[in-house]
Write a protein that holds these residues in place. Structure first.
Motif, PDB file in Angstrom:
ATOM      1  N   PRO A 157       0.818  -1.222   0.000  1.00  0.00           N
ATOM      2  CA  PRO A 157       0.000   0.000   0.000  1.00  0.00           C
ATOM      3  C   PRO A 157       0.846   1.265   0.000  1.00  0.00           C
ATOM      4  O   PRO A 157       0.407   2.310  -0.486  1.00  0.00           O
ATOM      5  N   GLY A 158       2.070   1.176   0.513  1.00  0.00           N
ATOM      6  CA  GLY A 158       2.936   2.340   0.548  1.00  0.00           C
ATOM      7  C   GLY A 158       3.469   2.743  -0.809  1.00  0.00           C
ATOM      8  O   GLY A 158       4.011   3.842  -0.966  1.00  0.00           O
ATOM      9  N   ALA A 159       3.325   1.875  -1.805  1.00  0.00           N
ATOM     10  CA  ALA A 159       3.838   2.166  -3.143  1.00  0.00           C
ATOM     11  C   ALA A 159       2.835   2.939  -3.993  1.00  0.00           C
ATOM     12  O   ALA A 159       3.160   3.349  -5.112  1.00  0.00           O
ATOM     13  N   LEU A 160       1.624   3.154  -3.496  1.00  0.00           N
ATOM     14  CA  LEU A 160       0.588   3.830  -4.275  1.00  0.00           C
ATOM     15  C   LEU A 160       0.803   5.342  -4.234  1.00  0.00           C
ATOM     16  O   LEU A 160       0.777   5.949  -3.165  1.00  0.00           O
ATOM     17  N   GLU A 161       1.000   5.955  -5.405  1.00  0.00           N
ATOM     18  CA  GLU A 161       1.164   7.407  -5.483  1.00  0.00           C
ATOM     19  C   GLU A 161      -0.201   8.089  -5.553  1.00  0.00           C
ATOM     20  O   GLU A 161      -1.103   7.623  -6.243  1.00  0.00           O
ATOM     21  N   TYR A 162      -0.308   9.210  -4.868  1.00  0.00           N
ATOM     22  CA  TYR A 162      -1.558   9.956  -4.808  1.00  0.00           C
ATOM     23  C   TYR A 162      -1.377  11.263  -5.584  1.00  0.00           C
ATOM     24  O   TYR A 162      -0.561  12.109  -5.226  1.00  0.00           O
ATOM     25  N   THR A 163      -2.156  11.413  -6.660  1.00  0.00           N
ATOM     26  CA  THR A 163      -2.094  12.590  -7.526  1.00  0.00           C
ATOM     27  C   THR A 163      -3.422  13.334  -7.463  1.00  0.00           C
ATOM     28  O   THR A 163      -4.488  12.714  -7.410  1.00  0.00           O
ATOM     29  N   ARG A 164      -3.347  14.664  -7.475  1.00  0.00           N
ATOM     30  CA  ARG A 164      -4.560  15.493  -7.441  1.00  0.00           C
ATOM     31  C   ARG A 164      -4.464  16.616  -8.454  1.00  0.00           C
ATOM     32  O   ARG A 164      -3.390  17.068  -8.816  1.00  0.00           O
ATOM     33  N   TRP A 165      -5.619  17.098  -8.905  1.00  0.00           N
ATOM     34  CA  TRP A 165      -5.688  18.312  -9.702  1.00  0.00           C
ATOM     35  C   TRP A 165      -5.498  19.526  -8.812  1.00  0.00           C
ATOM     36  O   TRP A 165      -5.864  19.516  -7.637  1.00  0.00           O
ATOM     37  N   GLY A 166      -4.950  20.576  -9.391  1.00  0.00           N
ATOM     38  CA  GLY A 166      -4.821  21.843  -8.690  1.00  0.00           C
ATOM     39  C   GLY A 166      -4.801  22.977  -9.688  1.00  0.00           C
ATOM     40  O   GLY A 166      -4.654  22.763 -10.893  1.00  0.00           O
ATOM     41  N   SER A 167      -4.924  24.192  -9.197  1.00  0.00           N
ATOM     42  CA  SER A 167      -4.864  25.372 -10.048  1.00  0.00           C
ATOM     43  C   SER A 167      -3.458  25.952 -10.036  1.00  0.00           C
ATOM     44  O   SER A 167      -2.722  25.815  -9.054  1.00  0.00           O
ATOM     45  N   ILE A 168      -3.092  26.618 -11.117  1.00  0.00           N
ATOM     46  CA  ILE A 168      -1.785  27.251 -11.210  1.00  0.00           C
ATOM     47  C   ILE A 168      -1.610  28.319 -10.131  1.00  0.00           C
ATOM     48  O   ILE A 168      -0.481  28.653  -9.760  1.00  0.00           O
ATOM     49  N   ASP A 169      -2.719  28.850  -9.608  1.00  0.00           N
ATOM     50  CA  ASP A 169      -2.626  29.867  -8.570  1.00  0.00           C
ATOM     51  C   ASP A 169      -2.849  29.291  -7.172  1.00  0.00           C
ATOM     52  O   ASP A 169      -3.193  30.015  -6.234  1.00  0.00           O
ATOM     53  N   ILE A 170      -2.615  27.996  -7.002  1.00  0.00           N
ATOM     54  CA  ILE A 170      -2.758  27.364  -5.698  1.00  0.00           C
ATOM     55  C   ILE A 170      -1.858  28.063  -4.677  1.00  0.00           C
ATOM     56  O   ILE A 170      -0.741  28.487  -5.003  1.00  0.00           O
ATOM     57  N   SER A 171      -2.345  28.199  -3.464  1.00  0.00           N
ATOM     58  CA  SER A 171      -1.565  28.861  -2.423  1.00  0.00           C
ATOM     59  C   SER A 171      -0.671  27.859  -1.713  1.00  0.00           C
ATOM     60  O   SER A 171      -0.891  26.643  -1.773  1.00  0.00           O
ATOM     61  N   ALA A 172       0.323  28.372  -1.009  1.00  0.00           N
ATOM     62  CA  ALA A 172       1.204  27.514  -0.224  1.00  0.00           C
ATOM     63  C   ALA A 172       0.420  26.795   0.864  1.00  0.00           C
ATOM     64  O   ALA A 172       0.711  25.635   1.196  1.00  0.00           O
ATOM     65  N   GLU A 173      -0.596  27.471   1.408  1.00  0.00           N
ATOM     66  CA  GLU A 173      -1.417  26.841   2.446  1.00  0.00           C
ATOM     67  C   GLU A 173      -2.232  25.677   1.881  1.00  0.00           C
ATOM     68  O   GLU A 173      -2.332  24.614   2.507  1.00  0.00           O
ATOM     69  N   GLN A 174      -2.804  25.874   0.696  1.00  0.00           N
ATOM     70  CA  GLN A 174      -3.548  24.790   0.059  1.00  0.00           C
ATOM     71  C   GLN A 174      -2.624  23.629  -0.289  1.00  0.00           C
ATOM     72  O   GLN A 174      -2.987  22.457  -0.130  1.00  0.00           O
ATOM     73  N   LEU A 175      -1.435  23.951  -0.750  1.00  0.00           N
ATOM     74  CA  LEU A 175      -0.475  22.908  -1.089  1.00  0.00           C
ATOM     75  C   LEU A 175      -0.069  22.126   0.149  1.00  0.00           C
ATOM     76  O   LEU A 175       0.081  20.897   0.097  1.00  0.00           O
ATOM     77  N   GLN A 176       0.078  22.798   1.273  1.00  0.00           N
ATOM     78  CA  GLN A 176       0.408  22.105   2.514  1.00  0.00           C
ATOM     79  C   GLN A 176      -0.725  21.181   2.936  1.00  0.00           C
ATOM     80  O   GLN A 176      -0.477  20.071   3.439  1.00  0.00           O
ATOM     81  N   GLU A 177      -1.973  21.615   2.713  1.00  0.00           N
ATOM     82  CA  GLU A 177      -3.116  20.743   3.012  1.00  0.00           C
ATOM     83  C   GLU A 177      -3.050  19.480   2.161  1.00  0.00           C
ATOM     84  O   GLU A 177      -3.329  18.375   2.650  1.00  0.00           O
TER      85      GLU A 177
END
Length: 286
Positions: free
Chosen positions: A229-249
């Motif tokens: 289970p540790g080998a599963l990569e988790y990818t998400r969509w985001g906006s080019i203007d994502i904030s550092a706080e959102q990225l930390q979340e």
């Protein structure tokens, strides 16, 4: 955290010079990968997500598009977000994917597959919409079998695909199999990740607690299937203007890769947005 960029032909158009300039700039900014979308055919009244899809939206064939991108770049990885797997025969697809990987010297490494959500598209391809999940599962198994098989040939006998003593060459570049990520936003997709996927590219408008539940389900299913289970990569969509706080979340929720969408259709401003993003988050072109 890894950062990738999405190139949408419905948004950007089909000018090949624009695609080349976009891909070259994304690579120079240090983005890990360039992702493209997929639809084989649309039709009047087709609806997906928030509304109707205009039937004139121009979708390049994703693998042809990525081959073109590979020819004008050197480092950037190639991704699909997502390739509609049930509508493609895995014997043909195994050859096409391996070809792109060999010609790009090992950059066809962010293949993400999904089921598709348009019944008319399935019907046009001769696929029963209700069976596309089982068909995709078999297709994943066939792809891996063909890539890993030797000169003695391999056989497969399933509900949808059947063959004996088949050989598929060339093989992917320097590896036995290409990674296969699963795209989706349902618990069924999460279970498919655990059973067969190398990662989850989560989409949809879901609450964070549901996303967390789905990733936990994927990992639990992986354990039950005897996979790591540790080998599963988790990818998400985001906006080019994502904030550092959102990225930390995102990081706090276990996200390993963000695929960003641009907020303007102007080519010059798109390049500026990519450069600004790379500077804010320390992308490096290696």
């Amino acid at each position: 955290m890894k950062f990738a960029i999405s190139y949408s032909t419905p948004f950007n158009g089909t000018d090949p010079d624009r695609l080349v300039a976009f891909a070259e700039h994304a690579e120079s900014c240090g983005f890990e990968a360039l992702y493209v979308q997929d639809h084989i055919a649309l039709y009047p009244g087709a609806t997906y997500g928030a509304g109707e899809l205009p039937p004139t939206l121009p979708y390049f064939d994703p693998l042809d598009c990525l081959s073109f991108v590979a020819a004008v770049t050197h480092r950037i990885l190639l991704g699909t977000g997502v390739l509609l797997l049930p509508y493609r025969h895995p014997v043909v697809l195994a050859k096409r994917l391996a070809t792109v990987d060999v010609l790009s010297k090992g950059r066809m490494r962010l293949l993400t597959v999904g089921l598709g959500a348009l019944p008319g598209e399935a019907h046009a391809m001769g696929v029963d919409f209700g069976t596309r999940g089982r068909r995709a599962d078999e297709a994943i198994d066939v792809l891996r079998l063909l890539w890993s098989g030797g000169p003695e040939g391999v056989g497969y006998h399933g509900e949808f695909f059947d063959f004996d003593n088949l050989c598929s060459f060339p093989k992917p570049y320097g590896v036995t199999e290409l990674p296969i990520h699963i795209g989706g936003s349902s618990r069924a997709a999460a279970r498919r990740v655990g059973q067969r996927g190398d990662g989850y590219f989560a989409g949809g408008m879901l609450a964070e607690n549901e996303r967390d539940l789905q990733m936990e389900l994927a990992r639990k299913t992986a354990v039950e299937a005897g996979r790591d289970p540790g080998a599963l990569e988790y990818t998400r969509w985001g906006s080019i203007d994502i904030s550092a706080e959102q990225l930390q979340e995102f990081t706090d929720h276990g996200v390993a890769r963000v695929v960003v969408n641009l907020t303007t259709a102007d080519p010059g401003r798109q390049h500026d947005q990519m450069s600004e993003f790379a500077e804010r988050f320390g992308c490096t072109s290696e």
